[in-house]
Design a protein around this motif. Structure first.
Motif, PDB file in Angstrom:
ATOM      1  N   ALA A 232       0.852  -1.185   0.000  1.00  0.00           N
ATOM      2  CA  ALA A 232       0.000   0.000   0.000  1.00  0.00           C
ATOM      3  C   ALA A 232       0.887   1.234   0.000  1.00  0.00           C
ATOM      4  O   ALA A 232       1.931   1.269   0.665  1.00  0.00           O
ATOM      5  CB  ALA A 232      -0.903   0.025   1.231  1.00  0.00           C
ATOM      6  N   THR A 233       0.482   2.232  -0.766  1.00  0.00           N
ATOM      7  CA  THR A 233       1.148   3.528  -0.732  1.00  0.00           C
ATOM      8  C   THR A 233       0.478   4.356   0.355  1.00  0.00           C
ATOM      9  O   THR A 233      -0.751   4.421   0.420  1.00  0.00           O
ATOM     10  CB  THR A 233       1.016   4.242  -2.091  1.00  0.00           C
ATOM     11  N   LEU A 234       1.275   4.943   1.229  1.00  0.00           N
ATOM     12  CA  LEU A 234       0.759   5.761   2.327  1.00  0.00           C
ATOM     13  C   LEU A 234       1.224   7.194   2.149  1.00  0.00           C
ATOM     14  O   LEU A 234       2.390   7.434   1.837  1.00  0.00           O
ATOM     15  CB  LEU A 234       1.251   5.228   3.676  1.00  0.00           C
ATOM     16  N   ARG A 235       0.325   8.140   2.345  1.00  0.00           N
ATOM     17  CA  ARG A 235       0.669   9.568   2.263  1.00  0.00           C
ATOM     18  C   ARG A 235       0.513  10.194   3.635  1.00  0.00           C
ATOM     19  O   ARG A 235      -0.454   9.940   4.351  1.00  0.00           O
ATOM     20  CB  ARG A 235      -0.241  10.288   1.277  1.00  0.00           C
ATOM     21  N   ARG A 236       1.472  11.042   3.965  1.00  0.00           N
ATOM     22  CA  ARG A 236       1.491  11.712   5.270  1.00  0.00           C
ATOM     23  C   ARG A 236       0.339  12.713   5.356  1.00  0.00           C
ATOM     24  O   ARG A 236       0.069  13.459   4.422  1.00  0.00           O
ATOM     25  CB  ARG A 236       2.819  12.444   5.461  1.00  0.00           C
ATOM     26  N   LEU A 237      -0.353  12.698   6.489  1.00  0.00           N
ATOM     27  CA  LEU A 237      -1.427  13.653   6.730  1.00  0.00           C
ATOM     28  C   LEU A 237      -0.828  15.007   7.106  1.00  0.00           C
ATOM     29  O   LEU A 237       0.237  15.064   7.731  1.00  0.00           O
ATOM     30  CB  LEU A 237      -2.323  13.154   7.866  1.00  0.00           C
ATOM     31  N   PRO A 238      -1.478  16.101   6.739  1.00  0.00           N
ATOM     32  CA  PRO A 238      -0.953  17.428   7.095  1.00  0.00           C
ATOM     33  C   PRO A 238      -1.153  17.700   8.586  1.00  0.00           C
ATOM     34  O   PRO A 238      -2.220  18.113   9.021  1.00  0.00           O
ATOM     35  CB  PRO A 238      -1.779  18.385   6.228  1.00  0.00           C
TER      36      PRO A 238
ATOM     37  N   VAL B 126       8.872  11.887   5.702  1.00  0.00           N
ATOM     38  CA  VAL B 126       8.756  11.429   4.329  1.00  0.00           C
ATOM     39  C   VAL B 126       7.276  11.506   3.975  1.00  0.00           C
ATOM     40  O   VAL B 126       6.433  10.946   4.671  1.00  0.00           O
ATOM     41  CB  VAL B 126       9.289   9.986   4.180  1.00  0.00           C
ATOM     42  N   ASP B 127       6.956  12.217   2.901  1.00  0.00           N
ATOM     43  CA  ASP B 127       5.548  12.436   2.554  1.00  0.00           C
ATOM     44  C   ASP B 127       4.857  11.197   2.001  1.00  0.00           C
ATOM     45  O   ASP B 127       3.672  10.994   2.229  1.00  0.00           O
ATOM     46  CB  ASP B 127       5.424  13.581   1.549  1.00  0.00           C
ATOM     47  N   THR B 128       5.578  10.366   1.264  1.00  0.00           N
ATOM     48  CA  THR B 128       4.995   9.151   0.692  1.00  0.00           C
ATOM     49  C   THR B 128       5.869   7.970   1.079  1.00  0.00           C
ATOM     50  O   THR B 128       7.085   7.999   0.874  1.00  0.00           O
ATOM     51  CB  THR B 128       4.931   9.245  -0.849  1.00  0.00           C
ATOM     52  N   VAL B 129       5.265   6.942   1.637  1.00  0.00           N
ATOM     53  CA  VAL B 129       6.002   5.732   2.002  1.00  0.00           C
ATOM     54  C   VAL B 129       5.281   4.513   1.426  1.00  0.00           C
ATOM     55  O   VAL B 129       4.094   4.571   1.085  1.00  0.00           O
ATOM     56  CB  VAL B 129       6.177   5.566   3.533  1.00  0.00           C
TER      57      VAL B 129
END
Length: 111
Positions: A45-51, A60-63
């Motif tokens: 799964a691609t995970l994006r950092r919440l603001p 890291v903004d995308t992991v």
């Protein structure tokens, strides 16, 4: 009722000793971006950092979350930066998993 600090850590004393008193709200961390992708070993799964406020900086903004169902009793979760190769501590007793995903799992995974 809980109190949340500036960096987002919430404090909610409870009578239940199995529940942590300090936790982060659902507005912290990462959220799945898109659908889970099935792999031979498990899923990704691609995970994006919440603001939200950073705890340690240099977030890291995308992991990439990779899960391997290595045995009915063992799930391996690995979080990597898909855009930048980073150092990983070598371990002489842990080799790469090369089998298919295990079946008859004794655990459940919810993402």
């Amino acid at each position: 009722q809980s109190l949340c600090a500036r960096r987002g850590c919430c404090w909610s004393p409870l009578n239940d000793t199995s529940v942590p008193w300090c936790f982060f709200s659902a507005e912290h961390g990462y959220r799945v971006d898109g659908a889970l992708r099935t792999t031979r070993e498990g899923f990704q799964a691609t995970l994006r950092r919440l603001p939200s406020p950073s705890l340690f900086g240099d977030d890291v903004d995308t992991v990439l979350l990779t899960a391997e169902h290595q045995s009915p009793n063992r799930l391996r979760l690995k979080i990597t930066d898909p855009d930048t190769q980073r150092f990983e501590v070598p371990h002489e007793h842990v080799g790469p998993f090369s089998g298919p995903a295990a079946s008859n799992l004794k655990y459940e995974v919810e993402v």
